[in-house]
Design a protein around this motif. Structure first.
Motif, PDB file in Angstrom:
ATOM      1  N   ALA A  96       0.724  -1.291  -0.049  1.00  0.00           N
ATOM      2  CA  ALA A  96       0.009  -0.036  -0.128  1.00  0.00           C
ATOM      3  C   ALA A  96       0.861   1.201   0.167  1.00  0.00           C
ATOM      4  CB  ALA A  96      -1.120  -0.032   1.206  1.00  0.00           C
ATOM      5  N   ASN A  97       0.268   2.337  -0.246  1.00  0.00           N
ATOM      6  CA  ASN A  97       1.078   3.586  -0.623  1.00  0.00           C
ATOM      7  C   ASN A  97       0.384   4.553   0.703  1.00  0.00           C
ATOM      8  OD1 ASN A  97       2.199   6.251  -1.185  1.00  0.00           O
ATOM      9  ND2 ASN A  97       2.588   5.423  -3.376  1.00  0.00           N
ATOM     10  N   PHE A  98       1.217   4.926   1.613  1.00  0.00           N
ATOM     11  CA  PHE A  98       0.836   5.921   2.500  1.00  0.00           C
ATOM     12  C   PHE A  98       1.723   6.993   2.403  1.00  0.00           C
ATOM     13  CE2 PHE A  98      -0.652   2.056   4.266  1.00  0.00           C
ATOM     14  CZ  PHE A  98      -2.132   2.015   5.058  1.00  0.00           C
ATOM     15  N   HIS A  99       2.248   7.439   1.387  1.00  0.00           N
ATOM     16  CA  HIS A  99       3.445   8.627   1.229  1.00  0.00           C
ATOM     17  C   HIS A  99       2.759   9.895   1.738  1.00  0.00           C
ATOM     18  CE1 HIS A  99       6.771  10.987  -0.439  1.00  0.00           C
ATOM     19  NE2 HIS A  99       5.931  11.707  -0.794  1.00  0.00           N
ATOM     20  N   ASN A 100       3.255  10.364   2.697  1.00  0.00           N
ATOM     21  CA  ASN A 100       2.878  11.558   3.261  1.00  0.00           C
ATOM     22  C   ASN A 100       1.459  11.838   3.955  1.00  0.00           C
ATOM     23  OD1 ASN A 100       5.253  13.094   2.819  1.00  0.00           O
ATOM     24  ND2 ASN A 100       4.824  13.968   1.131  1.00  0.00           N
ATOM     25  N   ALA A 101       0.911  10.430   4.398  1.00  0.00           N
ATOM     26  CA  ALA A 101      -0.483  10.445   4.982  1.00  0.00           C
ATOM     27  C   ALA A 101      -0.320  11.019   6.205  1.00  0.00           C
ATOM     28  CB  ALA A 101      -0.729   9.080   4.823  1.00  0.00           C
ATOM     29  N   ILE A 102      -1.440  11.246   6.906  1.00  0.00           N
ATOM     30  CA  ILE A 102      -1.558  11.376   8.272  1.00  0.00           C
ATOM     31  C   ILE A 102      -2.167  10.233   8.921  1.00  0.00           C
ATOM     32  CG2 ILE A 102      -2.713  13.056  10.102  1.00  0.00           C
ATOM     33  CD1 ILE A 102      -2.943  15.270   7.986  1.00  0.00           C
ATOM     34  N   LEU A 103      -1.046   9.793  10.133  1.00  0.00           N
ATOM     35  CA  LEU A 103      -1.674   8.616  10.483  1.00  0.00           C
ATOM     36  C   LEU A 103      -1.351   8.497  11.999  1.00  0.00           C
ATOM     37  CD1 LEU A 103      -0.017   6.247   7.907  1.00  0.00           C
ATOM     38  CD2 LEU A 103      -2.206   5.916   8.542  1.00  0.00           C
ATOM     39  N   ARG A 104      -1.312   9.797  12.796  1.00  0.00           N
ATOM     40  CA  ARG A 104      -1.446  10.012  13.930  1.00  0.00           C
ATOM     41  C   ARG A 104      -2.089   9.150  14.766  1.00  0.00           C
ATOM     42  NH1 ARG A 104      -2.871  14.367  15.417  1.00  0.00           N
ATOM     43  NH2 ARG A 104      -3.640  15.397  13.797  1.00  0.00           N
ATOM     44  N   GLU A 105      -1.750   8.414  15.507  1.00  0.00           N
ATOM     45  CA  GLU A 105      -2.571   7.554  16.831  1.00  0.00           C
ATOM     46  C   GLU A 105      -3.523   6.570  15.872  1.00  0.00           C
ATOM     47  OE1 GLU A 105      -4.935  10.647  18.533  1.00  0.00           O
ATOM     48  OE2 GLU A 105      -3.229  11.330  19.919  1.00  0.00           O
ATOM     49  N   SER A 106      -2.813   6.270  14.720  1.00  0.00           N
ATOM     50  CA  SER A 106      -3.868   5.171  14.029  1.00  0.00           C
ATOM     51  C   SER A 106      -3.325   3.903  14.560  1.00  0.00           C
ATOM     52  CB  SER A 106      -3.345   5.312  12.550  1.00  0.00           C
ATOM     53  OG  SER A 106      -2.085   5.058  12.354  1.00  0.00           O
ATOM     54  N   VAL A 107      -4.168   2.770  14.322  1.00  0.00           N
ATOM     55  CA  VAL A 107      -3.737   1.472  14.820  1.00  0.00           C
ATOM     56  C   VAL A 107      -3.450   0.508  13.813  1.00  0.00           C
ATOM     57  CG1 VAL A 107      -4.771  -0.459  16.352  1.00  0.00           C
ATOM     58  CG2 VAL A 107      -5.303   1.998  16.987  1.00  0.00           C
ATOM     59  N   PHE A 108      -2.375  -0.169  13.920  1.00  0.00           N
ATOM     60  CA  PHE A 108      -1.967  -1.217  12.697  1.00  0.00           C
ATOM     61  C   PHE A 108      -1.547  -2.569  13.565  1.00  0.00           C
ATOM     62  CE2 PHE A 108      -1.175   2.676  10.389  1.00  0.00           C
ATOM     63  CZ  PHE A 108      -1.682   2.101   9.210  1.00  0.00           C
ATOM     64  N   VAL A 109      -2.081  -2.787  14.807  1.00  0.00           N
ATOM     65  CA  VAL A 109      -1.565  -3.917  15.521  1.00  0.00           C
ATOM     66  C   VAL A 109      -2.063  -5.102  14.659  1.00  0.00           C
ATOM     67  CG1 VAL A 109      -2.275  -5.437  17.520  1.00  0.00           C
ATOM     68  CG2 VAL A 109      -2.146  -2.965  17.614  1.00  0.00           C
ATOM     69  N   GLY A 110      -1.140  -5.916  14.602  1.00  0.00           N
ATOM     70  CA  GLY A 110      -1.175  -7.310  13.916  1.00  0.00           C
ATOM     71  C   GLY A 110      -1.409  -7.325  12.317  1.00  0.00           C
ATOM     72  N   ALA A 111      -1.166  -5.989  11.644  1.00  0.00           N
ATOM     73  CA  ALA A 111      -1.505  -5.608  10.460  1.00  0.00           C
ATOM     74  C   ALA A 111      -0.226  -6.092   9.435  1.00  0.00           C
ATOM     75  CB  ALA A 111      -1.808  -4.229   9.873  1.00  0.00           C
ATOM     76  N   CYS A 112      -0.218  -6.891   8.297  1.00  0.00           N
ATOM     77  CA  CYS A 112       0.574  -6.756   7.351  1.00  0.00           C
ATOM     78  C   CYS A 112       0.990  -5.458   6.268  1.00  0.00           C
ATOM     79  CB  CYS A 112       0.611  -8.152   6.498  1.00  0.00           C
ATOM     80  SG  CYS A 112       2.080  -8.645   5.549  1.00  0.00           S
ATOM     81  N   LEU A 113       1.991  -5.091   6.403  1.00  0.00           N
ATOM     82  CA  LEU A 113       2.293  -3.816   5.536  1.00  0.00           C
ATOM     83  C   LEU A 113       3.467  -4.214   4.731  1.00  0.00           C
ATOM     84  CD1 LEU A 113       0.839  -2.509   8.264  1.00  0.00           C
ATOM     85  CD2 LEU A 113       1.071  -0.463   6.756  1.00  0.00           C
TER      86      LEU A 113
END
Length: 284
Positions: free
Chosen positions: A167-184
């Motif tokens: 996935a492409n998250f270039h320059n995205a705002i991800l403050r306080e986001s949750v990725f627990v157990g995610a595959c990136l």
């Protein structure tokens, strides 16, 4: 694979790139005594595109997979101009490519407008969701393979246990986001704001986080092997037990980071700031 160019080509267009710094004259280069050349340990498949960009500033016309491959090379060489250009090309992906996705960009926007944002477990692979306000949206258990989120507002979004490889998250705002157990795996998060994001037990192997803001992020036991954290800000981040083997942490800010029992075998820490970091039990 051998290429021939000039020092001016390597240093003129992007003065902050790795190549410009290497050939600036300020650093000693290891030159092959027989060939008179400098060895760079990278696949040379796309290096001609790198050189052509440095010569004339033109972004090559490539298919989708080649664009992603070249983007990773641009990330490695820290060519900010080319990264921006390739990301823009990626974001123009045809919105009508709906062979696997359950919702189109237009349908997602409609959901946002009607407040019916229920995307848990939804397949959005390959969709272009860049520049949208997706703050607080629940993408947990979703399938987000090669989805474009660049420059999107994903503050407090939930990606728990999602599949978001490439996935492409270039320059995205991800403050306080949750990725627990995610595959990136293989995803692009360069320049992203990940302050206080929770990425415990997530897989970010081979990801690009060049210049990302990860201050006070939670990365306990995460797989960060071979990831690019060059110039990233990891001040106060919790990396306890994280796998960082082969990662690039050049010029990264690791002040007061918690690195207890983290695996840093083969990690490049040149120029990294480890002031006040907890390195007890760290594997080197």
């Amino acid at each position: 694979m051998q290429f021939t160019t000039t020092v001016d080509t390597l240093t003129h267009r992007d003065t902050g790139s790795m190549l410009a710094i290497m050939f600036s004259g300020r650093h000693r280069l290891h030159i092959d005594a027989n060939k008179g050349s400098v060895f760079i340990d990278r696949d040379g498949t796309h290096f001609r595109h790198i050189l052509n960009y440095l010569r004339d500033g033109v972004t090559p016309a490539l298919d989708t997979s080649s664009v992603q491959e070249l983007l990773r090379e641009a990330e490695y060489y820290q060519l900010s101009g080319l990264i921006e250009a390739l990301t823009a090309v990626s974001n123009k992906k045809d919105e009508d490519d709906e062979d696997t996705a359950e919702l189109t960009r237009k349908e997602v926007i409609k959901c946002l407008q009607t407040k019916r944002v229920r995307l848990r477990g939804v397949n959005l692979s390959g969709q272009n969701l860049s520049k949208l306000d997706l703050s607080g949206v629940d993408f947990s258990n979703g399938r987000l393979i090669s989805t474009f989120f660049s420059r999107a507002n994903l503050h407090s979004a939930n990606f728990r246990d999602s599949a978001a490889d490439y996935a492409n998250f270039h320059n995205a705002i991800l403050r306080e986001s949750v990725f627990v157990g995610a595959c990136l795996r293989g995803s692009v998060l360069s320049g992203a704001n990940l302050q206080s994001a929770n990425m415990q037990d997530a897989c970010l192997a081979d990801c690009s986080l060049l210049g990302a803001d990860l201050r006070t992020a939670h990365l306990q036991n995460a797989d960060l092997s071979n990831a690019n954290f060059a110039k990233a800000n990891l001040e106060g981040a919790n990396l306890k037990g994280a796998r960082l083997n082969g990662a690039d942490l050049r010029s990264a800010n690791l002040q007061r980071a918690y690195l207890a029992h983290a695996d840093l075998r083969g990690t490049n820490l040149d120029g990294a700031n480890l002031g006040g970091a907890n390195t007890s039990g760290m594997i080197r």
